[in-house]
Design a protein around this motif. Structure first.
Motif, PDB file in Angstrom:
ATOM      1  N   GLN A 216      14.052 -46.343  -2.922  1.00  0.00           N
ATOM      2  CA  GLN A 216      14.156 -45.016  -2.334  1.00  0.00           C
ATOM      3  C   GLN A 216      14.791 -43.999  -3.280  1.00  0.00           C
ATOM      4  O   GLN A 216      15.862 -44.222  -3.842  1.00  0.00           O
ATOM      5  N   LEU A 217      14.092 -42.858  -3.415  1.00  0.00           N
ATOM      6  CA  LEU A 217      14.593 -41.736  -4.198  1.00  0.00           C
ATOM      7  C   LEU A 217      15.339 -40.812  -3.234  1.00  0.00           C
ATOM      8  O   LEU A 217      14.776 -40.368  -2.229  1.00  0.00           O
ATOM      9  N   ILE A 218      16.613 -40.532  -3.540  1.00  0.00           N
ATOM     10  CA  ILE A 218      17.406 -39.642  -2.700  1.00  0.00           C
ATOM     11  C   ILE A 218      17.367 -38.243  -3.316  1.00  0.00           C
ATOM     12  O   ILE A 218      17.766 -38.061  -4.469  1.00  0.00           O
ATOM     13  N   TRP A 219      16.919 -37.267  -2.537  1.00  0.00           N
ATOM     14  CA  TRP A 219      16.665 -35.918  -3.049  1.00  0.00           C
ATOM     15  C   TRP A 219      17.790 -34.945  -2.718  1.00  0.00           C
ATOM     16  O   TRP A 219      18.367 -34.996  -1.629  1.00  0.00           O
ATOM     17  N   GLY A 220      18.050 -34.024  -3.647  1.00  0.00           N
ATOM     18  CA  GLY A 220      18.867 -32.867  -3.340  1.00  0.00           C
ATOM     19  C   GLY A 220      18.039 -31.876  -2.539  1.00  0.00           C
ATOM     20  O   GLY A 220      16.834 -32.049  -2.370  1.00  0.00           O
ATOM     21  N   ALA A 221      18.687 -30.813  -2.056  1.00  0.00           N
ATOM     22  CA  ALA A 221      18.022 -29.840  -1.183  1.00  0.00           C
ATOM     23  C   ALA A 221      17.175 -28.832  -1.946  1.00  0.00           C
ATOM     24  O   ALA A 221      16.385 -28.109  -1.342  1.00  0.00           O
ATOM     25  N   GLY A 222      17.333 -28.773  -3.256  1.00  0.00           N
ATOM     26  CA  GLY A 222      16.509 -27.867  -4.050  1.00  0.00           C
ATOM     27  C   GLY A 222      17.206 -26.570  -4.399  1.00  0.00           C
ATOM     28  O   GLY A 222      18.087 -26.095  -3.670  1.00  0.00           O
ATOM     29  N   THR A 223      16.839 -26.009  -5.555  1.00  0.00           N
ATOM     30  CA  THR A 223      17.337 -24.707  -6.008  1.00  0.00           C
ATOM     31  C   THR A 223      16.143 -23.852  -6.393  1.00  0.00           C
ATOM     32  O   THR A 223      15.346 -24.251  -7.246  1.00  0.00           O
ATOM     33  N   LYS A 224      16.035 -22.703  -5.756  1.00  0.00           N
ATOM     34  CA  LYS A 224      14.957 -21.783  -6.105  1.00  0.00           C
ATOM     35  C   LYS A 224      15.433 -20.892  -7.245  1.00  0.00           C
ATOM     36  O   LYS A 224      16.383 -20.125  -7.090  1.00  0.00           O
ATOM     37  N   LEU A 225      14.804 -21.050  -8.405  1.00  0.00           N
ATOM     38  CA  LEU A 225      15.197 -20.312  -9.610  1.00  0.00           C
ATOM     39  C   LEU A 225      14.219 -19.181  -9.862  1.00  0.00           C
ATOM     40  O   LEU A 225      13.008 -19.386  -9.889  1.00  0.00           O
ATOM     41  N   ILE A 226      14.759 -17.996 -10.048  1.00  0.00           N
ATOM     42  CA  ILE A 226      13.948 -16.825 -10.407  1.00  0.00           C
ATOM     43  C   ILE A 226      14.460 -16.294 -11.734  1.00  0.00           C
ATOM     44  O   ILE A 226      15.659 -16.018 -11.879  1.00  0.00           O
ATOM     45  N   ILE A 227      13.545 -16.179 -12.694  1.00  0.00           N
ATOM     46  CA  ILE A 227      13.892 -15.622 -14.001  1.00  0.00           C
ATOM     47  C   ILE A 227      13.340 -14.195 -14.058  1.00  0.00           C
ATOM     48  O   ILE A 227      12.133 -13.983 -13.981  1.00  0.00           O
ATOM     49  N   LYS A 228      14.236 -13.235 -14.205  1.00  0.00           N
ATOM     50  CA  LYS A 228      13.821 -11.840 -14.231  1.00  0.00           C
ATOM     51  C   LYS A 228      13.458 -11.421 -15.647  1.00  0.00           C
ATOM     52  O   LYS A 228      14.234 -11.649 -16.574  1.00  0.00           O
ATOM     53  N   PRO A 229      12.287 -10.780 -15.797  1.00  0.00           N
ATOM     54  CA  PRO A 229      11.847 -10.382 -17.143  1.00  0.00           C
ATOM     55  C   PRO A 229      12.710  -9.253 -17.722  1.00  0.00           C
ATOM     56  O   PRO A 229      13.453  -8.602 -17.003  1.00  0.00           O
TER      57      PRO A 229
END
Lengths: 112, 117
Positions: free
Chosen positions: A99-112
């Motif tokens: 079983q792979l235990i996952w984190g909740a995720g991070t939404k990354l936005i790179i601004k130009p």
């Protein structure tokens, strides 16, 4: 004890900057720590992974830093580019367990 | 480069209807996983197969969900009847095995986006 806690939930970084995402775990039996990158409408793709016998692993602009004593690991994206904008998931696994235990995720936005 | 194939990519259905998703893992991968991913969250494991056998289906809502991998290669996940709360991305992944240093990496397919109206 099976959880992997990921922060921040979202992150905005200027183009060329360093993006840093952190994860913490409790289970000392974990011995495989992957990071997955997911673009909207796509499945996650393995980005980079590390094992506890090293403190750092680098692949191109992506680096995992691993602190075994603190039970923390982090993803660093150097010279962040707009194409890096995605959701990043950390995960953890024991070699003896499927079983792979996952984190909740991070939404990354790179601004130009 | 070998990939996990899934179909359909998108499915819109009305509640109480039946839906089915198909997955073809990377050739030679003994382990196949079905995940459900709700928007903004990480993947949640529904069922795992080792060859044709179910290893873990503890998170599969068995009153309405079923999964099979009859010949130990491709797999089908079915929902009957679909409910509004089933709207999500359904991801299939495969790996060489379940344990051991060489077998850890899970490769994901593009997913099936299910919308239940």
């Amino acid at each position: 004890q099976q959880q992997v806690k990921q922060s921040p939930q979202s992150l905005i970084v200027q183009k060329g900057g360093i993006s840093i995402i952190n994860c913490a775990y409790e289970n000392t039996a974990f011995d495989y720590f992957p990071w997955y990158q997911q673009f909207p409408g796509k499945g996650p793709a393995l980005l980079i992974a590390i094992r506890p016998d090293v403190s750092e692993k680098k692949e191109g602009r992506f680096t995992i830093s691993f602190n075994k004593s603190a039970k923390q690991f982090s993803l660093h994206i150097m010279d962040s580019q707009p194409g890096d904008s995605a959701t990043y998931f950390c995960a953890a696994k024991e070699d003896s367990n499927y079983q792979l235990i996952w984190g909740a995720g991070t939404k990354l936005i790179i601004k130009p | 480069e070998a990939e996990v194939a899934q179909s359909p990519r998108y499915k819109i259905t009305e509640k109480s209807q039946a839906v089915a998703f198909w997955c073809d893992p990377i050739s030679g991968h003994a382990t196949l996983y079905w995940y459900r991913q709700i928007l903004g969250q990480g993947p949640e494991l529904l069922v795992q197969f080792q060859d044709e056998s179910v290893v873990d289906d503890s998170q599969l809502p068995k009153d309405r969900f079923s999964a099979e991998r009859l010949k130990g290669v491709d797999s089908t996940l079915k929902i009957q009847p679909a409910e509004l709360g089933d709207s999500a991305m359904y991801l299939c992944a495969s790996s060489l095995g379940t344990s051991g240093r060489a077998n850890n990496e899970q490769f994901f397919g593009p997913g099936t986006r299910l919308t239940v109206l």
